[in-house]
Design an enzyme around this catalytic site. Structure first.
Site, PDB file in Angstrom:
ATOM      1  N   GLU A 351       0.788  -1.250   0.034  1.00 27.71           N
ATOM      2  CA  GLU A 351      -0.023  -0.135   0.067  1.00 27.71           C
ATOM      3  C   GLU A 351       1.050   1.360  -0.249  1.00 27.71           C
ATOM      4  O   GLU A 351       0.399   2.166   0.728  1.00 27.71           O
ATOM      5  CB  GLU A 351      -0.929   0.026   1.262  1.00 27.71           C
ATOM      6  CG  GLU A 351      -1.675  -1.285   1.288  1.00 27.71           C
ATOM      7  CD  GLU A 351      -2.691  -1.129   2.551  1.00 27.71           C
ATOM      8  OE1 GLU A 351      -3.826  -1.603   2.263  1.00 27.71           O
ATOM      9  OE2 GLU A 351      -2.351  -1.048   3.766  1.00 27.71           O
TER      10      GLU A 351
HETATM   11  C1  TNX Z   1      -4.232  -3.831   4.883  1.00 25.17           C
HETATM   12  S1  TNX Z   1      -2.634  -6.384   4.455  1.00 25.17           S
HETATM   13  C2  TNX Z   1      -3.008  -3.646   5.365  1.00 25.17           C
HETATM   14  C3  TNX Z   1      -2.933  -3.104   6.769  1.00 25.17           C
HETATM   15  C4  TNX Z   1      -4.234  -2.992   7.476  1.00 25.17           C
HETATM   16  C5  TNX Z   1      -5.154  -4.171   7.101  1.00 25.17           C
HETATM   17  C6  TNX Z   1      -6.249  -4.131   8.033  1.00 25.17           C
HETATM   18  C7  TNX Z   1      -1.546  -5.268   4.169  1.00 25.17           C
HETATM   19  C8  TNX Z   1      -0.392  -5.819   3.442  1.00 25.17           C
HETATM   20  N1  TNX Z   1      -1.942  -3.785   4.586  1.00 25.17           N
HETATM   21  O1  TNX Z   1      -1.962  -2.011   6.730  1.00 25.17           O
HETATM   22  O2  TNX Z   1      -4.041  -2.937   9.049  1.00 25.17           O
HETATM   23  O3  TNX Z   1      -5.310  -4.125   5.803  1.00 25.17           O
HETATM   24  O4  TNX Z   1      -7.145  -5.275   7.854  1.00 25.17           O
END
Ligand code: TNX
Length: 544
Positions: A351
């Site tokens: 992300e």
């Molecule tokens: C996605 S999964 C994220 C996290 C969040 C999570 C909450 C991922 C690699 N990144 O930063 O905490 O969703 O469910």
């Protein structure tokens, strides 16, 4: 009445109590009906096991098998010190609930009859495998490696009465272990859990409790998500403000916290004693606000950001163009590698919405050699597959099939953490008070009734390193909350990681899980009592 008459009467009374008991013919306990999780790869029954007649009430039936008696000993030969060290916590718990002394002795001077023998043996071929043979007069546990002995002991504990897990109950009834042979080994070498200690900090005691619990289901990796926008949780001696400033808060504005390197090493050792390897994650280039708030020079505009206590994602990025960024990362990975004996460093990589894509690729391509330089293998979230990764990289699949496919085409290994099934921070249903639901609601069936092979048929089995269940802690403030979302779904993931695909099915699993109610209770786990599961509730027995 004359004394002879009284005597006859007493005898008659005595016999009338005793006779019905002694008339019961013990039937051999059936090993295949024991509720073992994860279900072993192979269970062989002795020939004398016959299906139980349906009209017999379980509570009234008398069973035969290996009877654990108070003069039982545990015998070792070779590697005695190490094997004793592994066996000690298990037998301490058995001693506590049976009041039997169960001494540890060397095989030499002893007979096997009536005893338990534990040994390392090349006859067991699988690295983490074990062979547990239970006969009427002995138990023999063999493994190729110490890890197999640990797993075999976990299985044996599940074959003993539920009260064996209690902190206070004393077992009164005979302890009969079903006869047969369990020849067992895992499907995947990587069977993981991930704990986010960044969004809310959890102290080392809580991490250790989680280790205790997941080890019971043969999980062998614990991935610690040590940094994110809301907090930096590991002491880095060359960059002390990371924890002084970056570790000083958490989601909701609480006081946060961090592990000193000593505390981290202590967790690593504790995990090792449970045959669990710690995988530390420093998430970058996104999810870095805590670092950016601690050191102005890590920002492209040389201005430190403000600490962040919300739950949005995707707004922060290290400055990809600056040399100091790579000096920083080198120092962090060097210090982390020094205190991490395990083979992996996780560099996050998810992300990074505010890092331009070309910069993102430049960044990941520059990080990979740093990880290599410190003799570690790199794990990254699936997005790292878009960079020029090599076959030594492991990609953690969480959302996108197509990116996971790219990773496997580049010959990278895949860890399955597909959010729709594995994310323990998703709510069970609309009524669940904690958790998020961006990936959907995950009831126990959803967490169990799937398989890596059918999720992404394009990814060949040999590309799969294993499976991991992450728990993100935006809504989790303490161990109680953690338990509630993790249990029982983490147990589903543990079984998928261990048991051969063709042996698993939801109907069988849900019965076995229901049968573990007393054990989960005895361990004080605040688990979610899902209505999908036929829980075998016997509170009184366990809480004596
Ligand atoms: C996605 S999964 C994220 C996290 C969040 C999570 C909450 C991922 C690699 N990144 O930063 O905490 O969703 O469910």
């Amino acid at each position: 009445m004359k004394t002879t008459q009284i005597k006859t009467l007493v005898w008659m009374l005595f016999l009338s109590i005793l006779l019905p008991l002694s008339c019961k013919k013990p039937i051999p306990k059936n090993l295949s009906q024991e509720s073992i999780i994860p279900l072993p790869a192979n269970i062989k029954l002795p020939e004398n096991v016959i299906p139980e007649p349906a009209n017999i009430s379980k509570d009234e039936q008398v069973y035969s098998g290996f009877e654990l008696l108070k003069d039982c000993k545990v015998l070792f030969d070779g590697n005695q010190n190490e094997l004793e060290r592994i066996a000690t916590p298990f037998f301490n718990q058995i001693r506590k609930t049976t009041k039997f002394p169960i001494p540890f002795e060397n095989l030499n001077a002893n007979k096997l009859e009536g005893n338990i023998y534990i040994g390392i043996s090349p006859t067991v071929k699988e690295e983490e495998g074990y062979n547990l043979e239970i006969k009427n007069d002995r138990i023999i546990l063999l493994a190729k490696n110490p890890s197999g002995i640990f797993y075999g002991m976990q299985t044996l504990m599940q074959l003993l009465p539920d009260e064996i897990e209690s902190q206070s109950a004393i077992i009164q009834d005979p302890i009969i272990v079903a006869c047969g042979i369990i020849d067992d080994y895992p499907r995947y070498a990587y069977r993981g859990a991930m704990l986010d200690v960044s969004r809310h900090f959890l102290p080392s005691e809580d991490v250790k409790t989680y280790i205790d619990q997941i080890a019971k289901y043969k999980i062998n990796y614990l991935h610690l998500h040590l940094s994110d926008d809301q907090g930096w949780r590991i002491e880095i001696k060359s960059w002390p403000k990371l924890t002084e400033i970056g570790g000083s808060t958490e989601v909701g504005g609480g006081k946060g916290g961090y592990f000193t390197q000593e505390q981290y090493k202590d967790i690593v050792n504790y995990a090792k004693d449970h045959f669990i390897t710690i995988v530390p994650e420093i998430d970058m280039p996104g999810h870095t606000n805590a670092a950016l708030a601690s050191y102005a020079e890590l920002n492209c505009d040389n201005k430190a950001t403000k600490l962040y206590t919300g739950i949005d994602v995707g707004f922060s990025s290290l400055c990809v163009k600056k040399d100091i960024t790579y000096k920083f990362i080198d120092d962090v990975i060097r210090e982390l590698s020094e205190i991490t004996p395990g083979p992996y460093i996780h560099i996050g990589g998810d992300e990074s919405h505010s890092t331009p894509h070309d910069d993102y690729i430049t960044f990941i391509d520059k990080i990979a050699p740093i990880v290599k330089k410190y003799n570690k293998k790199m794990i990254g979230w699936e997005e790292v597959a878009t960079a020029n990764i090599d076959q030594n990289t492991i990609c953690q699949y969480w959302k996108s099939d197509s990116i996971a496919n790219i990773a496997s085409k580049k010959n990278a290994q895949i860890i399955y953490s597909n959010a729709k099934h594995c994310y323990l921070d998703m709510k069970y249903d609309t009524k669940t008070p904690l958790g998020l639901h961006w990936a959907g609601y995950i009831d126990v069936k959803t967490s169990y009734d799937w398989d890596p092979n059918t999720i992404s048929p394009e990814i060949p089995e040999q590309s799969i390193a294993g499976i991991e269940a992450p728990i993100w802690t935006e809504t989790i403030k303490n161990l109680k909350d953690l338990d509630f979302l993790a249990f029982p779904r983490i147990i589903s993931i543990a079984e998928i990681g261990w048991t051969p695909k063709e042996k698993r099915n939801w109907e069988g699993y849900k019965k076995r899980l229901g049968d573990q109610y007393n054990r989960l209770k005895a361990r004080n786990i605040n688990f979610y009592k899902s209505e999908e599961i036929p829980w075998k509730i016997q509170d009184n027995k366990i809480n004596k």
